[in-house]
Write a protein that holds these residues in place. Structure first.
Motif, PDB file in Angstrom:
ATOM      1  N   ARG B  82     -35.651  33.305  29.097  1.00 39.10           N
ATOM      2  CA  ARG B  82     -34.957  34.361  28.372  1.00 39.10           C
ATOM      3  C   ARG B  82     -33.489  34.009  28.169  1.00 39.10           C
ATOM      4  NH1 ARG B  82     -34.426  38.966  32.119  1.00 39.10           N
ATOM      5  NH2 ARG B  82     -32.600  37.690  32.529  1.00 39.10           N
ATOM      6  N   ASP B  83     -32.881  33.366  29.159  1.00 44.18           N
ATOM      7  CA  ASP B  83     -31.443  33.075  29.072  1.00 44.18           C
ATOM      8  C   ASP B  83     -31.109  31.733  28.442  1.00 44.18           C
ATOM      9  OD1 ASP B  83     -30.969  34.523  32.397  1.00 44.18           O
ATOM     10  OD2 ASP B  83     -31.131  35.465  30.411  1.00 44.18           O
ATOM     11  N   LEU B  98     -43.937  45.095  14.160  1.00 47.32           N
ATOM     12  CA  LEU B  98     -42.478  45.225  14.123  1.00 47.32           C
ATOM     13  C   LEU B  98     -41.937  44.667  12.820  1.00 47.32           C
ATOM     14  CD1 LEU B  98     -41.426  44.055  17.719  1.00 47.32           C
ATOM     15  CD2 LEU B  98     -41.938  46.367  16.919  1.00 47.32           C
ATOM     16  N   THR B  99     -40.776  45.170  12.384  1.00 47.50           N
ATOM     17  CA  THR B  99     -40.156  44.623  11.179  1.00 47.50           C
ATOM     18  C   THR B  99     -39.527  43.259  11.497  1.00 47.50           C
ATOM     19  OG1 THR B  99     -38.000  45.577  11.673  1.00 47.50           O
ATOM     20  CG2 THR B  99     -39.544  46.947  10.404  1.00 47.50           C
ATOM     21  N   ALA B 100     -39.082  42.589  10.458  1.00 47.64           N
ATOM     22  CA  ALA B 100     -38.409  41.294  10.641  1.00 47.64           C
ATOM     23  C   ALA B 100     -37.218  41.453  11.585  1.00 47.64           C
ATOM     24  CB  ALA B 100     -37.958  40.741   9.288  1.00 47.64           C
ATOM     25  N   GLU B 101     -36.403  42.481  11.330  1.00 46.66           N
ATOM     26  CA  GLU B 101     -35.213  42.680  12.165  1.00 46.66           C
ATOM     27  C   GLU B 101     -35.591  42.945  13.623  1.00 46.66           C
ATOM     28  OE1 GLU B 101     -31.507  45.842  12.534  1.00 46.66           O
ATOM     29  OE2 GLU B 101     -31.923  44.862  10.617  1.00 46.66           O
ATOM     30  N   GLN B 102     -36.593  43.798  13.831  1.00 45.87           N
ATOM     31  CA  GLN B 102     -37.026  44.101  15.206  1.00 45.87           C
ATOM     32  C   GLN B 102     -37.571  42.856  15.897  1.00 45.87           C
ATOM     33  OE1 GLN B 102     -39.796  47.193  14.188  1.00 45.87           O
ATOM     34  NE2 GLN B 102     -38.297  48.836  14.500  1.00 45.87           N
ATOM     35  N   LEU B 108     -33.599  39.687  22.785  1.00 44.80           N
ATOM     36  CA  LEU B 108     -32.349  40.280  23.263  1.00 44.80           C
ATOM     37  C   LEU B 108     -32.625  41.634  23.918  1.00 44.80           C
ATOM     38  CD1 LEU B 108     -29.544  39.086  23.021  1.00 44.80           C
ATOM     39  CD2 LEU B 108     -29.231  40.413  20.934  1.00 44.80           C
ATOM     40  N   ARG B 109     -33.463  42.424  23.267  1.00 50.79           N
ATOM     41  CA  ARG B 109     -33.810  43.740  23.811  1.00 50.79           C
ATOM     42  C   ARG B 109     -34.526  43.591  25.152  1.00 50.79           C
ATOM     43  NH1 ARG B 109     -33.526  46.671  18.720  1.00 50.79           N
ATOM     44  NH2 ARG B 109     -31.273  47.005  18.809  1.00 50.79           N
ATOM     45  N   LEU B 110     -35.443  42.603  25.221  1.00 50.55           N
ATOM     46  CA  LEU B 110     -36.165  42.371  26.480  1.00 50.55           C
ATOM     47  C   LEU B 110     -35.209  41.951  27.586  1.00 50.55           C
ATOM     48  CD1 LEU B 110     -39.362  40.503  25.216  1.00 50.55           C
ATOM     49  CD2 LEU B 110     -39.183  42.859  25.989  1.00 50.55           C
ATOM     50  N   ALA B 111     -34.116  41.279  27.215  1.00 52.12           N
ATOM     51  CA  ALA B 111     -33.113  40.863  28.202  1.00 52.12           C
ATOM     52  C   ALA B 111     -32.141  42.001  28.489  1.00 52.12           C
ATOM     53  CB  ALA B 111     -32.353  39.647  27.678  1.00 52.12           C
ATOM     54  N   ARG B 112     -32.375  43.157  27.851  1.00 52.73           N
ATOM     55  CA  ARG B 112     -31.491  44.332  27.975  1.00 52.73           C
ATOM     56  C   ARG B 112     -30.056  44.003  27.633  1.00 52.73           C
ATOM     57  NH1 ARG B 112     -34.590  45.584  32.598  1.00 52.73           N
ATOM     58  NH2 ARG B 112     -36.414  46.827  31.966  1.00 52.73           N
ATOM     59  N   ARG B 113     -29.895  43.194  26.574  1.00 51.83           N
ATOM     60  CA  ARG B 113     -28.542  42.896  26.112  1.00 51.83           C
ATOM     61  C   ARG B 113     -28.325  43.560  24.765  1.00 51.83           C
ATOM     62  NH1 ARG B 113     -28.697  36.509  26.804  1.00 51.83           N
ATOM     63  NH2 ARG B 113     -27.067  36.586  25.229  1.00 51.83           N
ATOM     64  N   GLU B 114     -27.096  43.896  24.470  1.00 54.70           N
ATOM     65  CA  GLU B 114     -26.772  44.553  23.212  1.00 54.70           C
ATOM     66  C   GLU B 114     -26.644  43.534  22.087  1.00 54.70           C
ATOM     67  OE1 GLU B 114     -27.696  47.806  23.822  1.00 54.70           O
ATOM     68  OE2 GLU B 114     -26.651  47.576  21.904  1.00 54.70           O
ATOM     69  N   PRO B 115     -27.296  43.781  20.962  1.00 51.86           N
ATOM     70  CA  PRO B 115     -27.120  42.855  19.845  1.00 51.86           C
ATOM     71  C   PRO B 115     -25.686  42.920  19.315  1.00 51.86           C
ATOM     72  CG  PRO B 115     -28.833  44.496  19.378  1.00 51.86           C
ATOM     73  CD  PRO B 115     -28.227  44.881  20.666  1.00 51.86           C
ATOM     74  N   ASP B 116     -25.173  41.792  18.887  1.00 54.52           N
ATOM     75  CA  ASP B 116     -23.870  41.733  18.228  1.00 54.52           C
ATOM     76  C   ASP B 116     -24.166  41.744  16.730  1.00 54.52           C
ATOM     77  OD1 ASP B 116     -21.380  39.031  18.023  1.00 54.52           O
ATOM     78  OD2 ASP B 116     -21.669  40.859  16.843  1.00 54.52           O
ATOM     79  N   PRO B 117     -23.844  42.847  16.033  1.00 53.17           N
ATOM     80  CA  PRO B 117     -24.249  42.972  14.622  1.00 53.17           C
ATOM     81  C   PRO B 117     -23.690  41.864  13.731  1.00 53.17           C
ATOM     82  CG  PRO B 117     -23.072  44.958  15.365  1.00 53.17           C
ATOM     83  CD  PRO B 117     -23.068  44.015  16.507  1.00 53.17           C
ATOM     84  N   GLY B 118     -22.515  41.370  14.088  1.00 52.60           N
ATOM     85  CA  GLY B 118     -21.930  40.285  13.292  1.00 52.60           C
ATOM     86  C   GLY B 118     -22.763  39.017  13.414  1.00 52.60           C
ATOM     87  N   ARG B 119     -23.220  38.734  14.635  1.00 56.48           N
ATOM     88  CA  ARG B 119     -24.019  37.528  14.873  1.00 56.48           C
ATOM     89  C   ARG B 119     -25.371  37.637  14.152  1.00 56.48           C
ATOM     90  NH1 ARG B 119     -24.897  32.292  15.276  1.00 56.48           N
ATOM     91  NH2 ARG B 119     -26.731  31.792  16.564  1.00 56.48           N
ATOM     92  N   ALA B 149     -38.906  33.639  12.339  1.00 59.15           N
ATOM     93  CA  ALA B 149     -39.188  33.043  13.649  1.00 59.15           C
ATOM     94  C   ALA B 149     -38.028  32.154  14.104  1.00 59.15           C
ATOM     95  CB  ALA B 149     -40.491  32.243  13.602  1.00 59.15           C
ATOM     96  N   VAL B 150     -37.418  31.440  13.161  1.00 57.70           N
ATOM     97  CA  VAL B 150     -36.271  30.581  13.498  1.00 57.70           C
ATOM     98  C   VAL B 150     -35.076  31.455  13.893  1.00 57.70           C
ATOM     99  CG1 VAL B 150     -34.613  28.880  12.615  1.00 57.70           C
ATOM    100  CG2 VAL B 150     -37.023  28.681  12.010  1.00 57.70           C
ATOM    101  N   ALA B 151     -34.846  32.533  13.138  1.00 59.01           N
ATOM    102  CA  ALA B 151     -33.733  33.428  13.448  1.00 59.01           C
ATOM    103  C   ALA B 151     -33.874  33.988  14.862  1.00 59.01           C
ATOM    104  CB  ALA B 151     -33.678  34.566  12.429  1.00 59.01           C
ATOM    105  N   ARG B 152     -35.101  34.392  15.206  1.00 61.24           N
ATOM    106  CA  ARG B 152     -35.342  34.923  16.550  1.00 61.24           C
ATOM    107  C   ARG B 152     -34.978  33.902  17.630  1.00 61.24           C
ATOM    108  NH1 ARG B 152     -41.454  36.423  17.935  1.00 61.24           N
ATOM    109  NH2 ARG B 152     -41.608  34.164  17.791  1.00 61.24           N
ATOM    110  N   ALA B 153     -35.299  32.627  17.382  1.00 57.42           N
ATOM    111  CA  ALA B 153     -35.033  31.584  18.386  1.00 57.42           C
ATOM    112  C   ALA B 153     -33.547  31.246  18.490  1.00 57.42           C
ATOM    113  CB  ALA B 153     -35.830  30.324  18.040  1.00 57.42           C
ATOM    114  N   LEU B 154     -32.815  31.373  17.378  1.00 56.38           N
ATOM    115  CA  LEU B 154     -31.410  30.926  17.360  1.00 56.38           C
ATOM    116  C   LEU B 154     -30.400  32.016  17.692  1.00 56.38           C
ATOM    117  CD1 LEU B 154     -31.215  28.613  14.183  1.00 56.38           C
ATOM    118  CD2 LEU B 154     -31.693  27.982  16.557  1.00 56.38           C
ATOM    119  N   LEU B 155     -30.809  33.281  17.608  1.00 61.34           N
ATOM    120  CA  LEU B 155     -29.856  34.396  17.687  1.00 61.34           C
ATOM    121  C   LEU B 155     -28.904  34.306  18.873  1.00 61.34           C
ATOM    122  CD1 LEU B 155     -29.200  37.141  16.202  1.00 61.34           C
ATOM    123  CD2 LEU B 155     -30.464  38.210  18.078  1.00 61.34           C
TER     124      LEU B 155
END
Ligand SMILES: Nc1ncnc2c1ncn2[C@@H]1O[C@H](COP(=O)(O)OP(=O)(O)OP(=O)(O)O)[C@@H](O)[C@H]1O
Ligand SMILES: Nc1ncnc2c1ncn2[C@@H]1O[C@H](COP(=O)(O)OP(=O)(O)OP(=O)(O)O)[C@@H](O)[C@H]1O
Ligand SMILES: [Mg+2]
Ligand SMILES: [Mg+2]
Lengths: 226, 226
Positions: B82-83, B98-102, B108-119, B149-155
């Protein structure tokens, strides 16, 4: 053997409507191998699904062997697809609980026809999956799953073969062998093949290339000797 | 930052045992971009899954930042992945409901971290999926699903990025843009990238290529200036 006229396809409605196809007209002859290329999201998968009767267009007609499939009943369409069409899906669509062999034979079983063991053996050897027949999809590599999906589409030698990126998960030499077999099926069996591909090398096996962008055919390219 | 020693992997047992990996040893440095190539079925996906701790080897060790992951508890391994790890799967593995965004924000949600909207905004624009964020996977083209799928891995900018054929469903120009971003992430952020690909063009973006065949590394190729 196949033609479409003025095909449009809109997904959704209102503010989130997506115009996937914006007026497509094309003809496909017996024995002809057509490649369809274009950017990601340009409508290639939608185009194939409408041509194969897997999705209905918003407007326009699709005629297979003289019959307009957009006016057929579900029952007639299912029979036509079962008898005349082979489809290789971009994400394979294999049944996870069936083995590779059961997946390949499924369309035949649904048509209540008896498999010809010699033909099954030829097809699986041609695609190099003969020693993976009792594996389920999760026990196959990505390229093996793709080849099982191709075998399923080719087994009954259908008049129309639609292949959505059939070499996307294959290395160069396995992919080239597959493309060779597709081209031979056109030449010797008179099958009509419509193949979406992102790979310029794969496109060289076709008789012509239709370039799609923003839901329209922009250009048709043909090699000089075909 | 990552090394494996003497990795073997056998699926099944007895007469149907498949030796997917037959003794693999390799090291991966910070900021290094490695491509892995080889025939369909040669063990590439298995190799990536063992390196990322998604599957356990039959024998051998995998060491990430000095810790042998083959001896970790499930809990420690989950936290580490996760980290530290981003994984792009060969068949995307997006959650259909789930939608693309979700989907992109899920780790990040599973890690209980807040998304950074800019990132989030940077990553989706970089991959060209900014106007498909509220679509579910079935409402996306194959290439759009791959980019999600790539976005999810790189976020989260993980130290280790494993990408199993990340451009397989993309046209040349969209794929090249993605590879460019991967290479930049190595150079500027010091991420370590291990990418399986069948595409020789994609391999040119890497610092070196490991050639796999029959579950072993046969050769390592390096461009002269790297
Ligand atoms: N769960 C499983 N049970 C049995 N055999 C398996 C299983 N998973 C994979 N295999 C076999 O292990 C071998 C290696 O598979 P792997 O998915 O690593 O190949 P790959 O190099 O990624 O291939 P491709 O390029 O086609 O994606 C294949 O021959 C495959 O059939
Ligand atoms: N069910 C749906 N609802 C809304 N939009 C959709 C749906 N299915 C597809 N789309 C959109 O329609 C467009 C065309 O999709 P299509 O799958 O035909 O593209 P493609 O050319 O096959 O792309 P790729 O090369 O990435 O596979 C895309 O922009 C996609 O987001
Ligand atoms: Mg598509
Ligand atoms: Mg694989």
């Amino acid at each position: 053997v196949l033609e479409c006229t003025g095909i449009t396809k809109v997904y959704g409605s209102g503010a989130v409507a997506v115009q996937a196809l914006a007026g497509v007209t094309a003809r496909f002859l017996p024995g002809e191998f057509t490649a369809v290329m274009g950017p990601s999201g340009s409508g290639k998968t939608t185009f194939l699904q409408v041509l194969a009767g897997l999705d209905s267009p918003t407007s326009g007609s699709v005629v297979i062997r003289g019959r307009d499939i957009t006016t057929m009943s579900d029952r007639e369409l299912t029979d036509l697809r079962r008898d005349r069409v082979g489809f290789v899906f971009q994400s394979f669509n294999l049944i996870p609980t069936l083995t590779a062999e059961q997946n390949i034979l499924l369309p035949l079983r649904l048509a209540r026809r008896e498999p010809d063991p010699g033909r099954l053996d030829d097809v699986v050897r041609m695609l190099g999956v003969q020693d993976r027949l009792d594996h389920r999809p999760a026990q196959l590599s990505g390229g093996q799953q793709q080849r099982v999906a191709v075998a399923r589409a080719l087994l009954t030698r259908p008049d129309l073969v639609f292949a959505d990126e059939p070499t996307g998960s294959l290395d160069l030499s396995t992919g080239s062998a597959l493309l060779d077999q597709l081209r031979t099926a056109c030449r010797t069996l008179g099958q009509t093949i419509v193949m979406v591909t992102h790979d310029p090398h794969a496109a060289t096996y076709a008789d012509r290339v239709l370039l799609l962008a923003d839901g329209r055919i922009r250009q048709e390219l043909r090699a000089p000797d075909r």
